[in-house]
Write a protein that holds these residues in place. Structure first.
Motif, PDB file in Angstrom:
ATOM      1  N   PHE A 134      -6.674   3.125  20.200  1.00 28.99           N
ATOM      2  CA  PHE A 134      -5.345   2.698  19.764  1.00 28.99           C
ATOM      3  C   PHE A 134      -5.404   1.426  18.931  1.00 28.99           C
ATOM      4  O   PHE A 134      -4.623   1.252  18.007  1.00 28.99           O
ATOM      5  N   THR A 135      -6.344   0.546  19.242  1.00 30.86           N
ATOM      6  CA  THR A 135      -6.501  -0.667  18.433  1.00 30.86           C
ATOM      7  C   THR A 135      -6.954  -0.313  17.021  1.00 30.86           C
ATOM      8  O   THR A 135      -6.431  -0.853  16.038  1.00 30.86           O
ATOM      9  N   ILE A 136      -7.891   0.603  16.908  1.00 29.75           N
ATOM     10  CA  ILE A 136      -8.361   1.033  15.590  1.00 29.75           C
ATOM     11  C   ILE A 136      -7.234   1.693  14.812  1.00 29.75           C
ATOM     12  O   ILE A 136      -7.037   1.416  13.623  1.00 29.75           O
ATOM     13  N   TYR A 137      -6.464   2.564  15.459  1.00 25.18           N
ATOM     14  CA  TYR A 137      -5.346   3.218  14.774  1.00 25.18           C
ATOM     15  C   TYR A 137      -4.284   2.213  14.341  1.00 25.18           C
ATOM     16  O   TYR A 137      -3.694   2.350  13.271  1.00 25.18           O
ATOM     17  N   PHE A 138      -4.033   1.196  15.172  1.00 27.31           N
ATOM     18  CA  PHE A 138      -3.053   0.183  14.811  1.00 27.31           C
ATOM     19  C   PHE A 138      -3.457  -0.535  13.532  1.00 27.31           C
ATOM     20  O   PHE A 138      -2.660  -0.699  12.608  1.00 27.31           O
ATOM     21  N   TYR A 139      -4.712  -0.964  13.457  1.00 26.54           N
ATOM     22  CA  TYR A 139      -5.177  -1.666  12.257  1.00 26.54           C
ATOM     23  C   TYR A 139      -5.238  -0.752  11.048  1.00 26.54           C
ATOM     24  O   TYR A 139      -4.985  -1.162   9.922  1.00 26.54           O
ATOM     25  N   GLN A 140      -5.538   0.517  11.268  1.00 28.82           N
ATOM     26  CA  GLN A 140      -5.560   1.468  10.157  1.00 28.82           C
ATOM     27  C   GLN A 140      -4.152   1.646   9.589  1.00 28.82           C
ATOM     28  O   GLN A 140      -3.967   1.639   8.372  1.00 28.82           O
ATOM     29  N   VAL A 141      -3.149   1.793  10.446  1.00 23.80           N
ATOM     30  CA  VAL A 141      -1.774   1.949   9.985  1.00 23.80           C
ATOM     31  C   VAL A 141      -1.276   0.672   9.314  1.00 23.80           C
ATOM     32  O   VAL A 141      -0.634   0.726   8.263  1.00 23.80           O
ATOM     33  N   ALA A 142      -1.594  -0.479   9.883  1.00 24.86           N
ATOM     34  CA  ALA A 142      -1.163  -1.745   9.289  1.00 24.86           C
ATOM     35  C   ALA A 142      -1.773  -1.939   7.906  1.00 24.86           C
ATOM     36  O   ALA A 142      -1.097  -2.382   6.971  1.00 24.86           O
ATOM     37  N   THR A 143      -3.037  -1.601   7.743  1.00 20.58           N
ATOM     38  CA  THR A 143      -3.691  -1.721   6.440  1.00 20.58           C
ATOM     39  C   THR A 143      -3.091  -0.740   5.445  1.00 20.58           C
ATOM     40  O   THR A 143      -2.850  -1.081   4.281  1.00 20.58           O
ATOM     41  N   TYR A 144      -2.816   0.474   5.885  1.00 21.15           N
ATOM     42  CA  TYR A 144      -2.218   1.470   4.995  1.00 21.15           C
ATOM     43  C   TYR A 144      -0.824   1.028   4.544  1.00 21.15           C
ATOM     44  O   TYR A 144      -0.462   1.211   3.386  1.00 21.15           O
ATOM     45  N   ILE A 145      -0.049   0.443   5.449  1.00 21.87           N
ATOM     46  CA  ILE A 145       1.286  -0.031   5.089  1.00 21.87           C
ATOM     47  C   ILE A 145       1.186  -1.118   4.026  1.00 21.87           C
ATOM     48  O   ILE A 145       1.962  -1.140   3.073  1.00 21.87           O
ATOM     49  N   GLN A 146       0.233  -2.024   4.153  1.00 23.03           N
ATOM     50  CA  GLN A 146       0.072  -3.086   3.167  1.00 23.03           C
ATOM     51  C   GLN A 146      -0.294  -2.523   1.801  1.00 23.03           C
ATOM     52  O   GLN A 146       0.294  -2.901   0.786  1.00 23.03           O
ATOM     53  N   VAL A 147      -1.251  -1.616   1.755  1.00 21.59           N
ATOM     54  CA  VAL A 147      -1.680  -1.037   0.482  1.00 21.59           C
ATOM     55  C   VAL A 147      -0.549  -0.221  -0.137  1.00 21.59           C
ATOM     56  O   VAL A 147      -0.288  -0.299  -1.347  1.00 21.59           O
ATOM     57  N   LEU A 148       0.145   0.549   0.684  1.00 23.82           N
ATOM     58  CA  LEU A 148       1.257   1.357   0.189  1.00 23.82           C
ATOM     59  C   LEU A 148       2.379   0.475  -0.346  1.00 23.82           C
ATOM     60  O   LEU A 148       2.953   0.751  -1.395  1.00 23.82           O
ATOM     61  N   TRP A 149       2.687  -0.608   0.355  1.00 25.39           N
ATOM     62  CA  TRP A 149       3.763  -1.499  -0.085  1.00 25.39           C
ATOM     63  C   TRP A 149       3.401  -2.176  -1.404  1.00 25.39           C
ATOM     64  O   TRP A 149       4.248  -2.345  -2.271  1.00 25.39           O
ATOM     65  N   GLU A 150       2.160  -2.555  -1.584  1.00 27.52           N
ATOM     66  CA  GLU A 150       1.745  -3.157  -2.852  1.00 27.52           C
ATOM     67  C   GLU A 150       1.809  -2.146  -3.985  1.00 27.52           C
ATOM     68  O   GLU A 150       2.120  -2.500  -5.119  1.00 27.52           O
ATOM     69  N   ASP A 151       1.542  -0.877  -3.690  1.00 26.16           N
ATOM     70  CA  ASP A 151       1.610   0.155  -4.717  1.00 26.16           C
ATOM     71  C   ASP A 151       3.059   0.486  -5.067  1.00 26.16           C
ATOM     72  O   ASP A 151       3.384   0.701  -6.237  1.00 26.16           O
ATOM     73  N   VAL A 152       3.928   0.523  -4.076  1.00 24.76           N
ATOM     74  CA  VAL A 152       5.338   0.852  -4.310  1.00 24.76           C
ATOM     75  C   VAL A 152       6.062  -0.301  -4.988  1.00 24.76           C
ATOM     76  O   VAL A 152       6.882  -0.085  -5.878  1.00 24.76           O
ATOM     77  N   ASN A 153       5.744  -1.514  -4.591  1.00 28.26           N
ATOM     78  CA  ASN A 153       6.435  -2.688  -5.106  1.00 28.26           C
ATOM     79  C   ASN A 153       5.824  -3.088  -6.452  1.00 28.26           C
ATOM     80  O   ASN A 153       4.769  -3.698  -6.509  1.00 28.26           O
ATOM     81  N   LYS A 154       6.516  -2.758  -7.516  1.00 22.79           N
ATOM     82  CA  LYS A 154       6.021  -3.109  -8.846  1.00 22.79           C
ATOM     83  C   LYS A 154       6.363  -4.551  -9.211  1.00 22.79           C
ATOM     84  O   LYS A 154       5.704  -5.164 -10.021  1.00 22.79           O
ATOM     85  N   ASN A 155       7.418  -5.105  -8.590  1.00 25.16           N
ATOM     86  CA  ASN A 155       7.820  -6.477  -8.849  1.00 25.16           C
ATOM     87  C   ASN A 155       7.084  -7.385  -7.864  1.00 25.16           C
ATOM     88  O   ASN A 155       7.454  -7.493  -6.711  1.00 25.16           O
ATOM     89  N   LYS A 156       6.042  -8.036  -8.311  1.00 21.44           N
ATOM     90  CA  LYS A 156       5.206  -8.830  -7.418  1.00 21.44           C
ATOM     91  C   LYS A 156       5.884 -10.120  -6.955  1.00 21.44           C
ATOM     92  O   LYS A 156       5.384 -10.795  -6.077  1.00 21.44           O
TER      93      LYS A 156
END
Length: 72
Positions: free
Chosen positions: A19-41
């Motif tokens: 569960f710890t590994i999955y938590f960090y995997q989801v948190a990292t994916y959310i960060q990468v996805l948010w940077e890709d979606v957010n074009k206005n830095k």
């Protein structure tokens, strides 16, 4: 009584690590996805997303603990 059984301890450790590994995997994916979606830095709200994610987890844990206490 149950904590003396070695099998229960091993499975508990495996579940904790998984569960710890999955938590960090989801948190990292959310960060990468948010940077890709957010074009206005200028409006990068990466910390806000992580804070909301953490608060939701805390609320779920506290509601579960409160429910277990009420059952006793």
């Amino acid at each position: 009584m149950y904590y003396t059984i070695i099998t229960v301890n091993i499975y508990s450790f495996i579940i904790l690590v998984t569960f710890t590994i999955y938590f960090y995997q989801v948190a990292t994916y959310i960060q990468v996805l948010w940077e890709d979606v957010n074009k206005n830095k200028k409006e990068l709200m990466n910390g806000a997303v992580e804070s909301i994610h953490t608060l939701c987890g805390i609320v779920l844990i506290l509601s579960y603990l409160n429910f277990n206490i009420m059952l006793r």
